[in-house]
Design a protein around this motif. Structure first.
Motif, short mmCIF file in Angstrom:
data_model
loop_
_atom_site.label_atom_id
_atom_site.label_comp_id
_atom_site.label_asym_id
_atom_site.label_seq_id
_atom_site.Cartn_x
_atom_site.Cartn_y
_atom_site.Cartn_z
N ALA A 1 10.39 -4.70 5.46
CA ALA A 1 9.11 -5.06 6.09
C ALA A 1 7.94 -4.95 5.12
CB ALA A 1 8.87 -4.19 7.31
N GLU A 2 7.95 -3.92 4.27
CA GLU A 2 6.84 -3.75 3.33
C GLU A 2 6.78 -4.89 2.31
OE1 GLU A 2 5.22 -0.62 -0.03
OE2 GLU A 2 6.75 0.03 1.40
N ARG B 1 7.94 -7.90 2.74
CA ARG B 1 7.53 -9.09 3.49
C ARG B 1 6.01 -9.13 3.64
NH1 ARG B 1 10.44 -8.48 8.37
NH2 ARG B 1 12.15 -7.95 7.00
N ARG B 2 5.41 -7.98 3.93
CA ARG B 2 3.95 -7.90 4.08
C ARG B 2 3.26 -8.23 2.77
NH1 ARG B 2 0.15 -3.16 3.95
NH2 ARG B 2 1.94 -2.11 3.04
N LYS B 3 3.78 -7.73 1.65
CA LYS B 3 3.20 -8.03 0.34
C LYS B 3 3.29 -9.51 0.02
CE LYS B 3 4.09 -3.52 -1.74
NZ LYS B 3 4.81 -2.79 -2.78
N VAL C 1 3.46 -12.03 2.19
CA VAL C 1 2.55 -12.79 3.07
C VAL C 1 1.11 -12.64 2.61
CG1 VAL C 1 1.61 -12.88 5.41
CG2 VAL C 1 4.07 -12.75 5.07
N VAL C 2 0.70 -11.43 2.27
CA VAL C 2 -0.68 -11.21 1.81
C VAL C 2 -0.94 -11.98 0.52
CG1 VAL C 2 -2.27 -9.47 0.92
CG2 VAL C 2 -0.97 -9.02 2.99
N LEU D 1 -2.26 -2.70 -1.25
CA LEU D 1 -0.82 -2.79 -0.98
C LEU D 1 -0.02 -1.69 -1.66
CD1 LEU D 1 -0.20 -6.64 -1.18
CD2 LEU D 1 -0.22 -5.19 0.86
#
Length: 64
Positions: A5-6, A8-10, A12-13, A62
């Motif tokens: 998940a982490e 994936r967040r990086k 997307v950002v 991040l």
């Protein structure tokens, strides 16, 4: 290979940041036309400087 998940967040950002940068460049081109002139050139330099600052702050955010 599974992406957590982490990560994936990086991803997307980062993609959103680059997309906004691209949209700003297109907006500057649409506003000033093909002959940017002094004001358009200054706007492009400002956009690049702003992108560098935003990406640095995003990296710090991040990394936490």
């Amino acid at each position: 290979m599974e992406i957590d998940a982490e990560m994936r967040r990086k991803i997307v950002v980062s993609i959103v940041s680059v997309g906004v940068f691209f949209a700003v460049f297109v907006g500057i081109g649409a506003t000033f036309g093909p002959d940017l002139g002094n004001d358009g050139g200054l706007a492009l330099v400002g956009a690049v400087a702003l992108f560098i600052v935003v990406m640095a702050l995003t990296g710090v955010f991040l990394d936490e």
